[in-house]
Design an enzyme around this catalytic site. Structure first.
Site, PDB file in Angstrom:
ATOM      1  N   TYR A 127      -1.951  -1.754 -11.948  1.00 34.49           N
ATOM      2  CA  TYR A 127      -3.410  -1.810 -12.118  1.00 34.49           C
ATOM      3  C   TYR A 127      -3.848  -1.176 -13.432  1.00 34.49           C
ATOM      4  O   TYR A 127      -4.932  -0.588 -13.529  1.00 34.49           O
ATOM      5  CB  TYR A 127      -4.122  -1.199 -10.900  1.00 34.49           C
ATOM      6  CG  TYR A 127      -3.605  -1.779  -9.602  1.00 34.49           C
ATOM      7  CD1 TYR A 127      -3.908  -3.090  -9.254  1.00 34.49           C
ATOM      8  CD2 TYR A 127      -2.768  -1.048  -8.760  1.00 34.49           C
ATOM      9  CE1 TYR A 127      -3.401  -3.647  -8.087  1.00 34.49           C
ATOM     10  CE2 TYR A 127      -2.254  -1.604  -7.592  1.00 34.49           C
ATOM     11  CZ  TYR A 127      -2.578  -2.905  -7.263  1.00 34.49           C
ATOM     12  OH  TYR A 127      -2.069  -3.460  -6.118  1.00 34.49           O
ATOM     13  N   GLY A 149       0.791  -1.232   0.000  1.00 33.29           N
ATOM     14  CA  GLY A 149       0.000   0.000   0.000  1.00 33.29           C
ATOM     15  C   GLY A 149       0.816   1.270   0.000  1.00 33.29           C
ATOM     16  O   GLY A 149       0.255   2.359   0.146  1.00 33.29           O
ATOM     17  N   CYS A 199     -16.906   3.139 -26.041  1.00 31.75           N
ATOM     18  CA  CYS A 199     -18.241   3.724 -26.091  1.00 31.75           C
ATOM     19  C   CYS A 199     -18.854   3.878 -24.704  1.00 31.75           C
ATOM     20  O   CYS A 199     -19.764   3.135 -24.312  1.00 31.75           O
ATOM     21  CB  CYS A 199     -19.135   2.899 -26.995  1.00 31.75           C
ATOM     22  SG  CYS A 199     -18.724   3.219 -28.702  1.00 31.75           S
ATOM     23  N   GLU A 200     -18.312   4.817 -23.968  1.00 35.63           N
ATOM     24  CA  GLU A 200     -18.767   5.185 -22.621  1.00 35.63           C
ATOM     25  C   GLU A 200     -18.418   6.652 -22.488  1.00 35.63           C
ATOM     26  O   GLU A 200     -17.254   7.024 -22.718  1.00 35.63           O
ATOM     27  CB  GLU A 200     -17.940   4.450 -21.555  1.00 35.63           C
ATOM     28  CG  GLU A 200     -18.326   3.043 -21.250  1.00 35.63           C
ATOM     29  CD  GLU A 200     -19.632   2.922 -20.497  1.00 35.63           C
ATOM     30  OE1 GLU A 200     -19.936   3.806 -19.670  1.00 35.63           O
ATOM     31  OE2 GLU A 200     -20.351   1.954 -20.756  1.00 35.63           O
ATOM     32  N   ARG A 222      -8.611   2.841 -14.318  1.00 36.58           N
ATOM     33  CA  ARG A 222      -8.510   3.567 -13.049  1.00 36.58           C
ATOM     34  C   ARG A 222      -9.179   4.943 -13.051  1.00 36.58           C
ATOM     35  O   ARG A 222      -9.838   5.306 -12.072  1.00 36.58           O
ATOM     36  CB  ARG A 222      -7.052   3.657 -12.586  1.00 36.58           C
ATOM     37  CG  ARG A 222      -6.461   2.274 -12.260  1.00 36.58           C
ATOM     38  CD  ARG A 222      -5.093   2.352 -11.610  1.00 36.58           C
ATOM     39  NE  ARG A 222      -5.130   2.968 -10.309  1.00 36.58           N
ATOM     40  CZ  ARG A 222      -4.744   4.214 -10.035  1.00 36.58           C
ATOM     41  NH1 ARG A 222      -4.245   4.983 -10.987  1.00 36.58           N
ATOM     42  NH2 ARG A 222      -4.850   4.699  -8.823  1.00 36.58           N
ATOM     43  N   GLU A 268       4.517  -6.363   1.240  1.00 37.38           N
ATOM     44  CA  GLU A 268       3.923  -6.748  -0.041  1.00 37.38           C
ATOM     45  C   GLU A 268       3.674  -5.541  -0.937  1.00 37.38           C
ATOM     46  O   GLU A 268       2.526  -5.211  -1.228  1.00 37.38           O
ATOM     47  CB  GLU A 268       2.578  -7.439   0.203  1.00 37.38           C
ATOM     48  CG  GLU A 268       2.641  -8.553   1.210  1.00 37.38           C
ATOM     49  CD  GLU A 268       1.278  -9.156   1.521  1.00 37.38           C
ATOM     50  OE1 GLU A 268       1.186 -10.382   1.530  1.00 37.38           O
ATOM     51  OE2 GLU A 268       0.327  -8.386   1.741  1.00 37.38           O
ATOM     52  N   PRO A 269       4.715  -4.869  -1.385  1.00 39.32           N
ATOM     53  CA  PRO A 269       4.486  -3.732  -2.275  1.00 39.32           C
ATOM     54  C   PRO A 269       4.055  -4.182  -3.670  1.00 39.32           C
ATOM     55  O   PRO A 269       4.591  -5.150  -4.206  1.00 39.32           O
ATOM     56  CB  PRO A 269       5.859  -3.051  -2.330  1.00 39.32           C
ATOM     57  CG  PRO A 269       6.842  -4.121  -1.988  1.00 39.32           C
ATOM     58  CD  PRO A 269       6.134  -5.098  -1.090  1.00 39.32           C
ATOM     59  N   GLY A 270       3.064  -3.508  -4.212  1.00 39.21           N
ATOM     60  CA  GLY A 270       2.641  -3.767  -5.594  1.00 39.21           C
ATOM     61  C   GLY A 270       2.888  -2.507  -6.403  1.00 39.21           C
ATOM     62  O   GLY A 270       3.867  -2.371  -7.124  1.00 39.21           O
ATOM     63  N   ARG A 271       1.994  -1.543  -6.192  1.00 41.05           N
ATOM     64  CA  ARG A 271       2.064  -0.267  -6.892  1.00 41.05           C
ATOM     65  C   ARG A 271       3.452   0.382  -6.794  1.00 41.05           C
ATOM     66  O   ARG A 271       3.977   0.902  -7.779  1.00 41.05           O
ATOM     67  CB  ARG A 271       1.025   0.671  -6.272  1.00 41.05           C
ATOM     68  CG  ARG A 271       0.841   1.996  -6.981  1.00 41.05           C
ATOM     69  CD  ARG A 271       0.004   2.960  -6.115  1.00 41.05           C
ATOM     70  NE  ARG A 271      -1.176   2.309  -5.565  1.00 41.05           N
ATOM     71  CZ  ARG A 271      -2.332   2.202  -6.199  1.00 41.05           C
ATOM     72  NH1 ARG A 271      -2.492   2.731  -7.379  1.00 41.05           N
ATOM     73  NH2 ARG A 271      -3.358   1.589  -5.631  1.00 41.05           N
TER      74      ARG A 271
END
Ligand SMILES: *Cc1c(COP(=O)(O)O)cnc(C)c1O
Length: 439
Positions: A390, A248, A361-362, A330, A290-293
């Site tokens: 992500y 995190g 198409c949004e 995101r 547990e680093p991800g980002r």
């Protein structure tokens, strides 16, 4: 303009990454394209690992690979001596395919299936982070059937929830993950696994949030976990060997984000755990994080080709790119903010403001609202920064748009890490209609 890692600007005024011209990458591999600065990923990994080493603390730094998972990424993580968090059978399978050392794989998730857990036993992974009572039942069944041991951690919710710029303490944590530390659930889980013939409880795990810029939340959580461990030691003689404090750690997406260096988070955690261990007369456990980002986020850059433009007089100028929410959900999902540059005009002043729209198409498919950019023309290459976490891992085939290619660059070299999907890939699982039309 803020540049990340090995990014630079060439004499021609082109954005470079790892010494490679991004405009050339766009030409060679097409767009949309994810470009990863692998030297920066290595630097981030070493930043965490070396801090533990310097402070002489036994640790595992596990890459939370849901941030960006593929064979080459797992092989890079292995090269850098990271451990690996997986959260599904698919990620575990990819890790095994990548030849990742299975004893350094940790398996997470709040609803692991019987088949996924069996795969974890069969591939002899290092640890399962147990989330709930149903999982304990499955683990007992599988380990007894296979007569095979498994190391486990119990995931607990400590009642500390961290948000980007602050953290809150909640009495009863309303979370789908883990055993509540405060209402007796964690104690029950402990009693269920303790002394089991095959399940070997190492300690506790918590993960308090994402994109966190403070150390207080981690310290508070670490303190609560250590107190519980102290209680179990006193009552049951439990010797905790691992304390996993999750990931995190925040990164810079825009100038509003002021991340701390990895060693600051790590040093603060170690301080807290050491102080608690001393106060409670406990042996110092290994610390796992547990680093991800924070390992891959700012190492990724998305390249797009600018196509259509639209001016809404007195309101907004739009430029549209050849990707969008299908390769980066995101902004639509979390209102996430990004910065960008026109890669082929990177040294020109950013005198224009555009809203960068995707091609899906949004109407919510906007990548950046009111981006400060160089004057844009159709055919320009837009480089969006910090899309490494992500982004690809949450990509979809919405609108039957093929997923982009992913390229790794380092020291003037580049290689494809994930091929661009083709239209044939898109239809490969489709089957023709066999049901007959009613008369
Ligand atoms: C997602 C997740 C992480 C990684 O979070 P980041 O914000 O990417 O660092 C770590 N641990 C667990 C259990 C997670 O679910």
């Amino acid at each position: 303009m803020h540049l990340y890692g090995t990014q630079g600007i060439s004499n021609e005024g082109h954005l470079t990454i790892g010494g490679v011209d991004t405009v050339e990458l766009a030409k060679e591999y097409g767009t949309p394209l994810f470009v990863y600065d692998t030297a920066l990923i290595r630097e981030r990994a070493r930043g965490f690992i070396d801090t533990f080493k310097q402070l002489d603390i036994k640790a595992e730094v596990a890459y939370a690979s849901k941030a960006f998972a593929c064979v080459a990424a797992y092989q890079l993580a292995a090269q850098e001596n990271l451990s690996l968090d997986v959260v599904s059978g698919g990620e575990l399978y990819t890790a095994i395919k990548a030849g990742f050392p299975s004893e350094r794989i940790h398996f997470h998730g709040n609803n692991k299936s019987y088949a996924e857990l069996e795969l974890a036993f069969d591939t002899k992974i290092g640890c399962i982070v147990v989330d709930n009572f149903y999982e304990i039942r499955l683990l007992k069944e599988i380990s007894e059937a296979k007569q095979q041991p498994m190391r486990i951690l119990l995931r607990v919710t400590p009642g500390v929830e961290a948000h980007t710029h602050d953290f809150i303490t909640t009495g009863q944590a309303d979370s789908k993950f883990g055993f509540d530390l405060n209402n007796g659930q964690a104690d029950l889980a402990f009693e269920e696994v303790m002394g089991h013939e095959f399940l070997q409880l190492l300690g506790l795990h918590c993960h308090i949030g994402s994109q966190i810029f403070e150390t207080d939340g981690f310290s508070l959580a670490a303190g609560k976990l250590m107190k519980k461990i102290g209680e179990w030691k006193e009552k049951h003689g439990f010797e905790c060997t691992v304390l996993n404090l999750g990931g995190g750690f925040g990164i810079r997406y825009t100038e509003e984000d002021k991340p701390l260096a990895p060693h600051i988070y790590v040093a603060e955690m170690i301080n807290t755990v050491q102080a608690e261990a001393a106060a409670l007369k406990l042996a110092m456990p290994e610390i796992w994080i547990e680093p991800g980002r924070s390992l891959v986020g700012d190492a990724g850059t998305s390249l797009y080709t600018i196509g259509s433009q639209k001016t809404v007089p007195n309101i907004r100028e739009y430029i549209a790119v050849d990707g969008g929410m299908s390769d980066n959900i995101r902004p639509a999902l979390y209102d996430a903010k990004y910065e960008a540059v026109i890669a082929n005009k990177a040294n020109a002043p950013k005198e224009s403001t555009y809203t960068v729209a995707g091609k899906l198409c949004e109407s919510g498919d906007k990548l950046i609202v009111d981006a400060a950019l160089q004057q844009a023309e159709s055919g320009d290459i837009l480089a969006m920064f910090c899309t490494g976490a992500y982004g690809y891992s949450m990509a979809s085939n919405y609108n039957r748009v093929p997923r982009p290619a992913v390229v790794f660059v380092e020291a003037g070299e580049h290689q494809l890490a994930i091929q661009r999907e083709s239209y044939d890939d898109i239809v490969q699982n489709d089957l023709p209609l066999v049901l007959k039309k009613g008369e």
